[in-house]
Structure formats: C-alpha cells, structure tokens
Scaffold this active site. Structure first.
Site, PDB file in Angstrom:
ATOM      1  N   LYS A 165       5.485  39.155  -2.603  1.00 49.77           N
ATOM      2  CA  LYS A 165       4.078  38.997  -2.957  1.00 49.77           C
ATOM      3  C   LYS A 165       3.309  40.272  -2.612  1.00 49.77           C
ATOM      4  O   LYS A 165       3.843  41.204  -2.005  1.00 49.77           O
ATOM      5  CB  LYS A 165       3.485  37.797  -2.207  1.00 49.77           C
ATOM      6  CG  LYS A 165       4.247  36.485  -2.440  1.00 49.77           C
ATOM      7  CD  LYS A 165       3.884  35.856  -3.759  1.00 49.77           C
ATOM      8  CE  LYS A 165       2.544  35.159  -3.672  1.00 49.77           C
ATOM      9  NZ  LYS A 165       2.208  34.465  -4.941  1.00 49.77           N
ATOM     10  N   ASP A 186       0.331  38.209 -12.019  1.00 48.61           N
ATOM     11  CA  ASP A 186      -0.666  37.449 -11.277  1.00 48.61           C
ATOM     12  C   ASP A 186      -2.077  37.703 -11.784  1.00 48.61           C
ATOM     13  O   ASP A 186      -2.549  38.847 -11.823  1.00 48.61           O
ATOM     14  CB  ASP A 186      -0.584  37.815  -9.796  1.00 48.61           C
ATOM     15  CG  ASP A 186      -1.482  36.932  -8.931  1.00 48.61           C
ATOM     16  OD1 ASP A 186      -1.485  35.707  -9.137  1.00 48.61           O
ATOM     17  OD2 ASP A 186      -2.177  37.483  -8.061  1.00 48.61           O
ATOM     18  N   ARG A 212       0.813  -1.212   0.000  1.00 51.24           N
ATOM     19  CA  ARG A 212       0.000   0.000   0.000  1.00 51.24           C
ATOM     20  C   ARG A 212       0.850   1.266   0.000  1.00 51.24           C
ATOM     21  O   ARG A 212       0.552   2.222  -0.725  1.00 51.24           O
ATOM     22  CB  ARG A 212      -0.956  -0.010   1.190  1.00 51.24           C
ATOM     23  CG  ARG A 212      -1.848   1.222   1.334  1.00 51.24           C
ATOM     24  CD  ARG A 212      -2.426   1.738   0.033  1.00 51.24           C
ATOM     25  NE  ARG A 212      -3.076   0.716  -0.758  1.00 51.24           N
ATOM     26  CZ  ARG A 212      -3.311   0.826  -2.062  1.00 51.24           C
ATOM     27  NH1 ARG A 212      -2.909   1.900  -2.719  1.00 51.24           N
ATOM     28  NH2 ARG A 212      -3.920  -0.134  -2.722  1.00 51.24           N
ATOM     29  N   LYS A 257       2.678  24.943  -3.379  1.00 55.42           N
ATOM     30  CA  LYS A 257       1.383  24.384  -2.970  1.00 55.42           C
ATOM     31  C   LYS A 257       1.456  22.856  -3.050  1.00 55.42           C
ATOM     32  O   LYS A 257       0.858  22.221  -3.911  1.00 55.42           O
ATOM     33  CB  LYS A 257       0.263  24.940  -3.827  1.00 55.42           C
ATOM     34  CG  LYS A 257       0.073  26.446  -3.648  1.00 55.42           C
ATOM     35  CD  LYS A 257      -1.000  26.994  -4.560  1.00 55.42           C
ATOM     36  CE  LYS A 257      -1.136  28.497  -4.396  1.00 55.42           C
ATOM     37  NZ  LYS A 257      -2.140  29.081  -5.322  1.00 55.42           N
ATOM     38  N   GLU A 263       5.728  40.206  -7.430  1.00 51.65           N
ATOM     39  CA  GLU A 263       4.397  39.958  -7.998  1.00 51.65           C
ATOM     40  C   GLU A 263       3.703  41.281  -8.317  1.00 51.65           C
ATOM     41  O   GLU A 263       3.714  42.209  -7.502  1.00 51.65           O
ATOM     42  CB  GLU A 263       3.551  39.171  -6.991  1.00 51.65           C
ATOM     43  CG  GLU A 263       2.105  38.955  -7.400  1.00 51.65           C
ATOM     44  CD  GLU A 263       1.321  38.266  -6.304  1.00 51.65           C
ATOM     45  OE1 GLU A 263       1.576  37.080  -6.051  1.00 51.65           O
ATOM     46  OE2 GLU A 263       0.461  38.924  -5.683  1.00 51.65           O
TER      47      GLU A 263
END
Length: 282
Positions: free
Chosen positions: A170, A222, A103, A138, A200
């Site tokens: 960001k 973005d 598994r 992510k 960004e």
C-alpha cells in the site's frame, strides 16, 4: 454459481459465541417462565423483502446448538434469489429452543443476506464486461469468514482473508520503504515464489514505474477517475492484472467495468450493507 458450504466445525465457534452472548449468565428467562417445557411448534423463516439469501447454514447451526433434536427443513439455499413471502426454512420441535435461538439466527441471516444482496447488485452492474467484483478486509471483526462467504453467495469474489495470504504493498509501505522500486526489489529478493504480489498506485507515472521495474502480479488503481482508469488499462496492455478501488459506488460500477479493469474492489460490500428483512413466524 454455487459454493460448497463451509464445515460446521469452522462456523460453530462463531455461532456458539453469539449464543453465549445472547443467553447471558442464566439463559432465556422469558421463555423459561412463560412457555411450558413440553410445548412444540413449527416456526417458519420467511423473506420479507427481495434479495439474495446467505447465512442459512449458520441459522440452522444456531438452532441445532440450542437443541439438536429440532427438525430443520430447508426450502432455499444460500445464494438463492428470494422474493417477499418466500419460505426459507422450517424449524419444528421445542418452542422454547426455537425462541431461544431466534435472535442469533436472524442476526446472522439478515446481516449476511444483506451483504449477498448488495454484492449481487454490484455484480449486475458489471454485465457485459469481464470485470469481477471483489470484497476487501473491511469486515466486522470476528466475522470475516462468513461475510466473505456472503460475498460469494452474491456472485462476487474474495480478496485476501488475512495479511498472510499475499503481498499487498500500500501507499504507506511505499512511503516507509523509500519508493516503488525499493519495495518491488525487496519482493523479488525475499518473497517466496508461491506468493503473489499486488501494489497500489494512484497516478499513471507510478503505474509506469511498476511496469518498468516488474515484480508485481496485480496493480491496485486507487481512487482514479474513470478517464484515468481507461488510460491505465491502455498503459498496462495486459501485462498485469488491474484492480480498481476507492470510491466504488453502485452507481459508478458499470462505467468502471467498461474501462477494461479486471477487478473492482469495494469495502462497502461488507461494511455498508443493509440488513435484509427476514422474519421467524410461528
């Protein structure tokens, strides 16, 4: 493109933790109860659908950690295109050991092959352009290294592995620091010359401000629509590397690549990939 395997020493803690989770406090009681200890088998890892395989190195490591005496024969390599029915690997030896590792081995191989397969689909949409497909941070907590390796197996490229790899400013950094010019001036004043800087923007006037101030190597565009991306490429004129990000669906990648951006980043490669169907057959 082929990629050298990672050292097993790096991967072993991930695989060992997964095996410990699956074996629990008392091991595989089903196998120990119903399979005589001397039973030997040959198991075959087979593809049940088409895709790009990844995770075979981890699969082999899972079996070896349970029983180093198992004999493993690879018939495909990570990064190979596979078709339904393809034999990927044979595992020979203790049936109990094979069953106890099954598994964990399949979880890794199916998950990582799904990422490689989705990445390959994104990359296929960029053909005829110079755009490269890249992942993001992510990722599944604890599995970033292997998920990013799967992106490479699918023909993509890697973005930052951690916050310490590069400067990526960001929108929240810009807001907290008081604007684009203050953050770029801070970078120029304080950052090591060895660090690359990405910033960004989500509007063309912000891009113009970045170009005027200088200090950024890469600009992340973005959530811009395709027409605005084309304008951004024209405005930049090759002075910085451009990365398109946000809302990068598979059905949109080709038109984004055609705008002339250098990179297309997508968190979906790792957070939304479907597990590829692989099976272990005795």
């Amino acid at each position: 493109m082929t990629h050298a395997p990672l050292p097993d020493l790096i991967l072993e803690p991930l695989v060992r933790a997964a095996l410990m989770e699956d074996l629990g406090t008392y091991g595989d009681i089903t196998t120990r109860t119903v399979i005589p200890a001397a039973t030997r088998y040959v198991a075959r890892l087979n593809a049940r659908e088409a895709g790009v395989v990844s995770g075979l190195q981890i699969t082999a490591l899972a079996f070896r950690l349970v029983d180093p005496a198992l004999t493993l024969t690879a018939h495909r390599a990570d990064g190979d295109a596979i078709a339904p029915g393809d034999l990927l690997m044979e595992i020979e030896g203790s049936a109990a050991a094979i069953l106890s590792a099954e598994r964990v081995a399949l979880n890794f191989a199916g998950r990582l092959s799904g990422i490689a397969t989705l990445t390959a689909a994104f990359v296929a949409e960029t053909r005829g352009s110079h755009a490269r497909v890249t992942c993001t941070r992510k990722t599944t907590p604890g599995l970033r290294l292997v998920e990013k390796q799967a992106v490479l197996h699918g023909g993509g490229f890697n973005h930052r592995f951690s916050l310490s790899d590069a400067i990526l400013i960001k929108d929240n950094h810009i807001a907290a620091a008081g604007g684009i010019r203050p953050v770029l001036r801070a970078v120029k004043a304080q950052a090591s010359h060895m660090l690359r800087c990405e910033i960004e923007v989500d509007r063309l006037d912000q891009l113009a401000e970045v170009l005027d101030e200088g200090g950024a190597d890469v600009v992340l565009l973005d959530n811009m629509d395709t027409a605005t991306l084309r304008q951004a490429v024209d405005l930049a004129g090759g002075r910085v590397v451009l990365e398109a990000s946000g809302n990068m669906r598979l059905d949109r990648v080709a038109e984004v690549a055609a705008t002339g951006v250098d990179y297309i980043s997508s968190g979906a490669l790792t957070h939304s990939a479907r597990t590829l169907d692989l099976g272990l057959d005795f």
